[in-house]
Design a protein around this motif. Structure first.
Motif, PDB file in Angstrom:
ATOM      1  N   TYR A   1      -5.206 -20.098 -32.543  1.00  0.00           N
ATOM      2  CA  TYR A   1      -6.506 -20.774 -32.538  1.00  0.00           C
ATOM      3  C   TYR A   1      -7.517 -19.844 -33.202  1.00  0.00           C
ATOM      4  CZ  TYR A   1      -4.823 -24.319 -29.281  1.00  0.00           C
ATOM      5  OH  TYR A   1      -4.141 -25.355 -28.706  1.00  0.00           O
TER       6      TYR A   1
ATOM      7  N   TRP B   1     -13.508 -24.713 -34.452  1.00  0.00           N
ATOM      8  CA  TRP B   1     -12.183 -24.133 -34.266  1.00  0.00           C
ATOM      9  C   TRP B   1     -11.145 -24.811 -35.140  1.00  0.00           C
ATOM     10  CZ3 TRP B   1     -14.032 -27.909 -31.025  1.00  0.00           C
ATOM     11  CH2 TRP B   1     -13.173 -28.979 -30.749  1.00  0.00           C
ATOM     12  N   GLU B   2     -10.061 -24.076 -35.363  1.00  0.00           N
ATOM     13  CA  GLU B   2      -8.895 -24.602 -36.086  1.00  0.00           C
ATOM     14  C   GLU B   2      -7.663 -24.195 -35.304  1.00  0.00           C
ATOM     15  OE1 GLU B   2      -8.773 -23.006 -40.001  1.00  0.00           O
ATOM     16  OE2 GLU B   2     -10.599 -24.052 -40.632  1.00  0.00           O
ATOM     17  N   VAL B   3      -6.630 -25.019 -35.363  1.00  0.00           N
ATOM     18  CA  VAL B   3      -5.373 -24.688 -34.687  1.00  0.00           C
ATOM     19  C   VAL B   3      -4.270 -24.676 -35.739  1.00  0.00           C
ATOM     20  CG1 VAL B   3      -3.909 -25.242 -32.708  1.00  0.00           C
ATOM     21  CG2 VAL B   3      -6.220 -26.190 -32.837  1.00  0.00           C
ATOM     22  N   SER B   4      -3.386 -23.691 -35.659  1.00  0.00           N
ATOM     23  CA  SER B   4      -2.272 -23.641 -36.613  1.00  0.00           C
ATOM     24  C   SER B   4      -1.300 -24.796 -36.327  1.00  0.00           C
ATOM     25  CB  SER B   4      -1.539 -22.296 -36.502  1.00  0.00           C
ATOM     26  OG  SER B   4      -0.958 -22.200 -35.216  1.00  0.00           O
TER      27      SER B   4
ATOM     28  N   PRO C   1       2.926 -22.783 -27.067  1.00  0.00           N
ATOM     29  CA  PRO C   1       1.778 -23.685 -27.219  1.00  0.00           C
ATOM     30  C   PRO C   1       1.111 -24.003 -25.874  1.00  0.00           C
ATOM     31  CG  PRO C   1       3.704 -24.528 -28.386  1.00  0.00           C
ATOM     32  CD  PRO C   1       4.182 -23.378 -27.563  1.00  0.00           C
TER      33      PRO C   1
ATOM     34  N   GLY D   1       0.671 -24.727 -33.240  1.00  0.00           N
ATOM     35  CA  GLY D   1      -0.096 -24.735 -31.981  1.00  0.00           C
ATOM     36  C   GLY D   1      -0.199 -23.363 -31.336  1.00  0.00           C
TER      37      GLY D   1
END
Lengths: 536, 313
Positions: A98, A89-92, A158, A95
């Motif tokens: 996802y 996963w990646e989070v901007s 968030p 926040g």
């Protein structure tokens, strides 16, 4: 009456019967009959599997079944850290977005590939049932499949612990199933049991409450990392795992001693000496955290609608007495005042001094006087058919009486209790004042997971506290971005929970497991898992 | 005779209707909720209510009853509220272990108890008689689970002649079935041997004093012919009754033995269903048990006519 004429008829009959018995024993008692199959693990689990839908129920046995046949996006390792399982996963930076990318090689047991659409449908169904999931969906703007392998989850504000909630192992982990199955209403059970996990459910051998068989799923591609709790590579080394139910604990112990089964998930402490004396059996604590036992008060009715009287009840109780009556041997329990469980990342014991320090009946008596307690009887529900819940009510009732409470302890079966605890009526009209239950520690390690820490009154869990401060603190926890910040909020939650007596933690205990010594490399995790394990 | 059988079968209908109504109401009036079992410990009241709605438990009682009876008339026993498995499948899986163990138990009991009872009566007031009577009192008084544990300790754990527990379908492996069924069958048989031996002895004592027995002996018949052909046949009516009702009891009420030996039979199915308030399963099992009793009684009554030609319906 004349004496009968003696003949040899009786002797003939006796001889014939004796001969029959000898012949039967001779024919049937074959040597080495007790050994189990080398490719099959036969395990006696803590209860029979009757509900196959791991989303509709929070029953542990169904959750354990879920981990056998389904896989999860993320999983918690032994440090409670989320790790990739089906997806990275990646989070901007803000926040809010996802992005989950499914790894290659994921296949359902019906041969279909796992797609992002399956993940979206599964998460949506889970979000309708799970309290943590509901909180995330409260701030969800969109959840969509960007392509076959990418899921994008966009939030309106968030939600820092999102990945922790997705990776949790209890009560309801977000298991991924095919979209056509996940489209079933979250309030009805699913009727197809197809996952993408390391084992396949053998439907034709399933007998509800008796036995369930799993076969190794040939096409499962394990991760390469070492296994750690529910995270890492799930490498299956046996062909079949059979969970069987033995309602009689002594029978299970005898069967393990004789080598007819390989594993018992939970052994009653009083039967341990039998197994400990067997050189072929290993008795051990699988789960480092165990269970928390606790009492819950009803905020809607007197006397526990009064904060001071709730505090008197907490002050009257002594964890050591409760745990000793439950478990006997101190090796299997731990006095622990932390609502999030001892030795966990958020553990703190503020406000639990009397609970862990032997109780304070005199202080409780004084508080009761100050509160003007009028002798309203406390209706205490006592389940008589669940062995892990029989001691707490009896010890607590006496402790409350010692402090000056009038206690009306009402014995009932667990089913009656779970029905009655849902009643909001007055205690003398089918309601209640206090009951006890147990939780696996991973089910209470965070305010987003613990169902007791809900201040939304009738929308919350039985007992129905209406507590704005509790809700504020939960929101603060969601906003906390680092572990240090979370720990800071957790300390406030601990203090507030015990001050308001949202519930009364009564300590932690452990149920040892037992296995034949030819079963090796079992992962020490709260959920018993059958990957990695070898049968020599 | 045929008319009698038809009348008896027709009489079953009102019995079953009363049992069905009674059981349905009893279950609905008992506290407890299958939705709570289904949902687990963390479910909120609102979630429970939605599940209850989906299971049809919020419908008025008469609607639920009519729905169930209509289903029964179509030959559909319904679906378990908890496991979603058809009740007929569940009973089909669990009835065979119970039936097979029951047949083995009754066979063993009859083979052991009738000769014991006959010899005890024949050797009235001798040491054999006292031994049989002592065994009967013991067999009937010691709880069945104690006998089960003692058998397991001696024959499975110490001597390792038999497995500790489990069940194997005889169709899959007949020897495997016998290996696993011997201990539970002997455990259950201790009660039935005690019961049948006592009944046989008492019944035989009555008959052995009759004139026709003396006549048979006077004619010079061999003693075993006198005992088994002349006396036993005349003593058989009460013995058959006890065997028949014993068989029905074995089907419906051996939950303790099933637990001790881990046999997945209908006794455990019923108890588990009651604990989970799985209404369709409980209702079907109680109806089945009631039907079984009616059937067994009918078979016993018919068997009287075969044993004793003087009995006519």
């Amino acid at each position: 009456m004349s004496k009968p004429i003696p003949t040899n008829a009786g002797a003939k009959i006796a001889k014939w019967q004796g001969g029959l018995a000898v012949a039967m024993v001779g024919a049937l008692s074959l040597p080495a009959m007790a050994q189990t199959d080398a490719d099959t693990i036969t395990a006696v689990m803590h209860s029979g599997l009757r509900v196959l839908d791991p989303i509709i129920t929070t029953a542990h046995i169904t959750r354990n079944h879920g981990y056998m046949i389904y896989d999860v996006l993320l999983a918690s390792d032994e440090e409670f850290n989320p790790q990739p399982q089906m997806a990275d996963w990646e989070v901007s930076d803000d926040g809010l977005v996802y992005t989950f990318r499914l790894r290659e090689g994921l296949t359902f047991h019906d041969g279909e590939p796992v797609t992002a659409a399956d993940v979206v449908a599964s998460l949506q169904r889970w979000g309708e049932r799970d309290s943590g999931g509901q909180l995330i969906f409260d701030v969800t703007e969109s959840l969509e499949a960007s392509d076959d392998r990418t899921v994008t989850w966009t939030l309106s504000e968030p939600f820092a612990p999102l990945v922790e909630v997705l990776a949790k192992q209890s009560a309801v982990p977000p298991f991924i199933m095919p979209a056509r199955i996940a489209e079933t209403s979250a309030d009805s059970s699913i009727s197809e049991h197809i996952g993408s996990g390391p084992f396949r459910f053998v439907e034709e051998e399933y007998e509800p409450g008796v036995s369930v068989t799993y076969e190794r799923f040939e096409d499962y591609v394990p991760r390469e990392e070492e296994p750690s709790w529910m995270a890492g590579g799930k490498v299956v080394n046996v062909e079949r795992v059979v969970w069987t139910t033995m309602p009689d604990a002594q029978t299970a112990v005898n069967a393990l001693s004789a080598g007819e089964i390989d594993y018992i998930e939970q052994v009653q402490v009083d039967l341990l000496p039998i197994l400990e004396s067997n050189p072929d059996v290993v008795v051990e604590t699988r789960d480092p955290y165990g269970y928390q036992t606790m009492g819950r008060l009803n905020f809607k009715h007197p006397p526990f609608d009064d904060k001071q009287i709730r505090q008197a009840a907490l002050m009257a109780l002594n964890q050591e007495d409760v745990l000793a009556a439950m478990m006997g041997d101190p090796e299997h329990y731990e006095v622990c005042g932390a609502i999030f469980g001892c030795n966990t990342p958020l553990a703190d014991d503020t406000g639990s001094e009397t609970l862990t320090g032997g109780g304070d009946p005199e202080g409780a008596r004084q508080l009761l006087e100050e509160a003007g307690y009028d002798g309203t009887p406390v209706v205490l529900m006592q389940p008589t058919d669940v062995s892990s819940l029989t001691a707490q009510p009896v010890v607590a009732a006496q402790a409350l009486r010692n402090a000056g409470f009038e206690v009306d302890m009402q014995p009932m079966d667990w089913q009656t209790l779970v029905n009655r605890r849902a009643s909001m009526s007055a205690p003398d009209d089918g309601g209640w004042n206090i009951f006890f239950t147990n939780w696996m520690v991973p089910e209470i390690t965070s305010p987003l997971i613990s169902v007791m820490l809900n201040g939304r009154g009738e929308e919350g869990w039985f007992g129905w506290p209406e507590d704005e401060r509790l809700e504020e603190l939960r929101a603060e926890f969601i906003a906390a971005e680092s572990l240090e910040e979370q720990q800071e909020v957790a300390r406030k939650l601990q203090a507030h929970t015990l001050d308001e007596v949202i519930y009364i933690p009564l300590g932690q205990y452990n149920m040892p497991q037992a296995r034949r010594d030819n079963l090796t490399d079992m992962i020490p995790s709260p959920v018993p898992v059958f990957w990695n394990v070898q049968k020599q | 005779m045929l008319g009698y059988i038809i009348r008896r079968v027709l009489a079953v209908v009102p019995v079953m209707v009363i049992v069905a109504l009674f059981v349905f109401l009893m279950l609905r009036l008992t506290p407890g909720d299958p939705a709570a079992i289904l949902a687990g410990d963390s479910a909120t009241p609102a979630q429970l209510d939605r599940i209850r709605e989906n299971l049809g438990l919020n419908e008025p009682l008469h609607t639920q009853f009519i729905g169930w009876v209509t289903q029964m008339f179509r030959g559909d026993l319904g679906v378990s509220l908890i496991s979603k498995t058809p009740v007929s499948t569940m009973i089909g899986q669990r009835i065979w272990p119970t039936l097979n163990i029951a047949v083995l138990t009754i066979t063993l009991s009859v083979l052991i108890a009738i000769p014991m009872g006959v010899i005890a009566a024949w050797r009235h007031r001798s040491w054999v008689d006292y031994a049989v009577m002592t065994f009967s009192v013991l067999g009937f008084s010691v709880p069945v689970f104690v006998i089960g544990y003692v058998f397991i300790q001696i024959f499975a754990i110490e001597l390792r002649w038999f497995p500790v527990q489990g069940y194997m379908a005889p169709s899959r492996d007949f020897v495997g079935f016998l290996q696993r069924a011997v201990l539970p069958a002997f455990t259950l048989a201790t009660i039935y041997v005690a019961l049948i031996a006592r009944m046989t002895r008492a019944s035989m004592l009555d008959v052995l004093g009759e004139d026709y027995v003396r006549t048979a002996r006077a004619k010079g018949l061999r003693e075993n012919v006198v005992l088994f052909r002349h006396a036993l046949r005349n003593a058989a009516v009460p013995i058959m009754t006890i065997i028949g009702t014993g068989f029905a009891l074995l089907i419906a009420g051996v939950v303790v033995t099933e637990s001790v030996f881990n046999i997945p039979g209908v006794g455990r199915l019923t108890v588990d269903a009651i604990l989970a308030r799985d209404y369709p399963v409980i209702q079907a099992m109680i109806l089945l048990t009631a039907g079984l009793y009616v059937l067994v009684n009918l078979v016993i009554d018919i068997s009287y006519t075969l044993i004793d030609p003087r009995i006519r319906y």
